[in-house]
Scaffold this motif. Structure first.
Motif, short mmCIF file in Angstrom:
data_model
loop_
_atom_site.label_atom_id
_atom_site.label_comp_id
_atom_site.label_asym_id
_atom_site.label_seq_id
_atom_site.Cartn_x
_atom_site.Cartn_y
_atom_site.Cartn_z
N TYR B 157 1.14 5.82 0.98
CA TYR B 157 1.51 6.33 -0.33
C TYR B 157 0.64 7.49 -0.81
N GLY B 158 -0.56 7.62 -0.27
CA GLY B 158 -1.47 8.62 -0.79
C GLY B 158 -1.13 10.04 -0.34
N SER B 159 -1.91 11.00 -0.83
CA SER B 159 -1.75 12.39 -0.43
C SER B 159 -2.81 12.72 0.62
N TRP B 164 -0.04 11.96 5.07
CA TRP B 164 1.19 12.70 5.37
C TRP B 164 1.60 12.55 6.82
#
Lengths: 432, 173
Positions: B157-159, B164
């Protein structure tokens, strides 16, 4: 697609019974340098008991959110007039209030009546007066109409407070399936109603031009399909279920056609569906990705995103001549355009220094201006009066909605209390 | 993946042999012939069973080999080109698909950068790239279903690239 069918969905269409968890609050992060000072005095409730809604507070918040007004704090007010006779202009000059709004609220049965007057403190005269009537349970919408009238009187621009928003919110389930909700709320994020809840993705919400219907893409069948739904009856119709992509529905300004993206013939292309006959017309025919169609307000041309030049850029397709021209040349990524009602301002997602921002392209001057400085900005949606752009961004690791004025001068955030919020779609002006 | 029963033929041979035995006459010659036939049938049955077991074992070996590679293939940013490691993994999956007529679903995904609808198209290109490679290498296209989820179903879920890179993928199901 074999068949089109109409389904009424009482189970997933939860009207007003269910309060959305992703209720939005508002944090103004940047206003104008010289906002107009206005005192919105609490309106006098003429009936026994407590007022069902603090109408003046709704107006106060609307005007503050526009960034063009600096409402006077209630604690600074030296009086609480509700009629012209009770006004002492010196009290308002003393606190540098340029304008004064007073009002009275009455009720009869289920109906509410708001009478209000706007005064010019400097000239010591009435600038505007008006009356709004409607159901008590629509008190907030009546208050937004007061805001619209005051805003228009003082700025010359039609107000867009009595409008609504659609947005998608997501509750994360790490390692599992997220919850997706399509929510309808007032333009200030209040009174959220969940229209659809699904464990499969829901995206691309949009409005019919009269604001009576919405469209969106749902994966609830395990594949993407385009739906439209009547907001007053709840009747829902599945418009497409083609092999491949079924995405980016966009109602034409006359309400008769819907532009969409289908990849049933190979690569993603733009198609028009006649909503009465369901007949499809293919618009683009290119091996590149053609997607994100949006209409020019005159309905004569469509803007869309294509990577036919190598990177995603905005193109315009003229429906009469069948010609396509490229509109964006600045930057390596320009996508998902939305056009203001003036047909001149186009907002889009623009990549700059590796970051995604919202930019505005003036079609007359061809000047591109980056409006936002937040990160991973996407899904811009312009207010029907062209004043503000609502968009989705990330803040503290969560998806939130934010807004910026078309000149970049006013900025505010609408964080939700829970979950990720995205894909705002600002409604057109609502018929009264 | 679904699997077809491979023991069907062996069962029908056994049934024929039993039928033959039941119908045999009383003469010694007939008895001898019946016994020989039964023995031949039993041998054929054993051979069939051994072949089926070997085929099943080979199928299982290929499935295990494919499973060892995992069912997720990763991509570079804004790219739908198959990476060498994805091709190696796909070759194993294609081999496992040759001996049966199981159907597969290829789900294309992207990271969160870029617009949602453009990413929906990019996810489809990734799923199609995998499909095309499988078709070229002998898996009939009617056995492959593709669907793109764009950036709607992240694994991480993170950036940031570490998240990614996990999300730019095609999942074989």
């Amino acid at each position: 697609m074999k068949r089109l069918f109409l389904v009424i969905t009482p189970l997933i269409l939860v009207l007003s019974a269910l309060t959305a968890r992703a209720e939005l609050t508002i944090e103004i992060t940047q206003g104008r340098d010289n906002p107009t000072s206005i005192a919105v005095v609490p309106f006098n409730w003429l009936e026994p008991g407590a007022a069902p809604e603090d109408v003046a507070w709704v107006v106060d918040s609307d005007l503050a959110r526009s960034g063009q007004f600096a409402p006077v704090s209630r604690s600074d007010m030296l009086g609480r007039p509700s009629t012209q006779q009770e006004i002492f202009y010196r009290d308002w000059r003393a606190i540098d209030s340029e304008y004064l709004l007073i009002g009275r609220v009455s009720a009869q049965g289920t109906q509410m009546r708001i009478e209000y007057e706007l005064y010019d403190v400097v000239r010591q005269r009435q600038a505007h007066r008006g009356v709004e009537t409607g159901p008590i349970n629509e008190a907030r919408m009546l208050a937004h109409r007061v805001s619209d009238a005051v805003y228009e009187k003082l700025t010359g621009i039609r107000g867009a407070f009595a409008t609504r928003l659609l947005y998608v919110s997501v509750t994360r389930v790490p390692g599992g399936k997220d919850y997706f909700r399509l929510t309808l709320a007032d333009s200030d994020g209040a009174r959220p109603i969940v229209l659809l809840e699904s464990r499969e993705p829901v995206l691309a919400p949009g409005w019919s031009p009269d604001g009576s219907q919405i469209s969106y893409v749902s994966f609830e069948s395990g594949r993407p399909a385009i739906y439209r739904q009547n907001l007053s009856t709840g009747a829902r119709e599945q418009l497409t279920a083609f092999r491949g992509l079924n995405g980016a529905p966009a109602w034409s300004p006359d309400g008769k056609n819907m532009a969409m993206v289908l990849s049933k013939d190979g690569s993603p292309d733009i198609y028009l569906m006649n909503l009465a006959s369901k007949k499809l017309t293919r618009i683009t025919r290119h091996y590149a990705i053609d997607t994100e169609p949006t209409w020019m307000p005159d309905g004569r041309s469509l803007l869309f995103t294509s990577d036919r030049g190598g990177r995603p850029q905005i193109y315009r397709y003229d429906l009469r001549t069948g010609t396509t021209e490229r509109l964006t040349f600045e930057g390596s990524y320009n996508a998902r355009a939305r056009v203001a009602q003036d047909g001149r301002n186009v907002v889009m997602v623009h990549q700059q220094n590796g970051q995604f921002h919202i930019a505005l392209l003036d079609l007359v001057t061809n000047r591109l201006q980056v409006l936002t400085s937040t990160e991973l900005d996407e899904s811009p949606s312009i207010a029907p009066n062209g004043s503000m752009v609502l968009y989705a961004t990330k803040h503290a690791g969560r998806g939130i909605l934010a807004a910026v004025s078309v000149d970049g001068g006013v900025k505010f955030r609408l964080p939700s209390r829970e979950g990720d919020v995205r894909e705002p779609a600002w409604s057109p002006f609502m018929n009264r | 993946m679904k699997h077809l029963p491979v023991a069907g033929k062996a069962i029908s041979v056994l049934f024929a042999a039993t039928l033959l035995a039941a119908c045999s006459g009383s003469s010694k010659k007939q008895e001898e012939e019946a016994a020989a036939a039964a023995a031949a049938a039993a041998a054929a049955q054993a051979e069939q069973q051994a072949a089926a077991a070997a085929a099943a074992a080979e199928q299982q070996r290929l499935r295990d080999a494919a499973a060892a590679y995992g069912n997720v293939f990763y991509f570079d940013f804004d790219s739908y080109n198959l990476k060498p490691e994805a091709i190696e993994a796909l070759d194993a999956h294609i081999a496992a698909l040759q001996g049966n007529d199981a159907t597969v679903r290829l789900e294309g995904h992207t990271d969160e950068r870029g617009t949602r609808e453009y990413n929906m198209a990019l996810g489809e290109r990734r799923a199609n790239a995998v499909r095309d490679y499988m078709v070229v290498n002998g898996v009939p296209s009617y056995r492959i279903e593709t669907v793109s989820y764009g950036e709607e179903r992240p694994i991480a879920y993170g950036s940031g690239e570490s998240n990614w890179s996990q999300n730019r993928r095609v999942e074989l199901k």
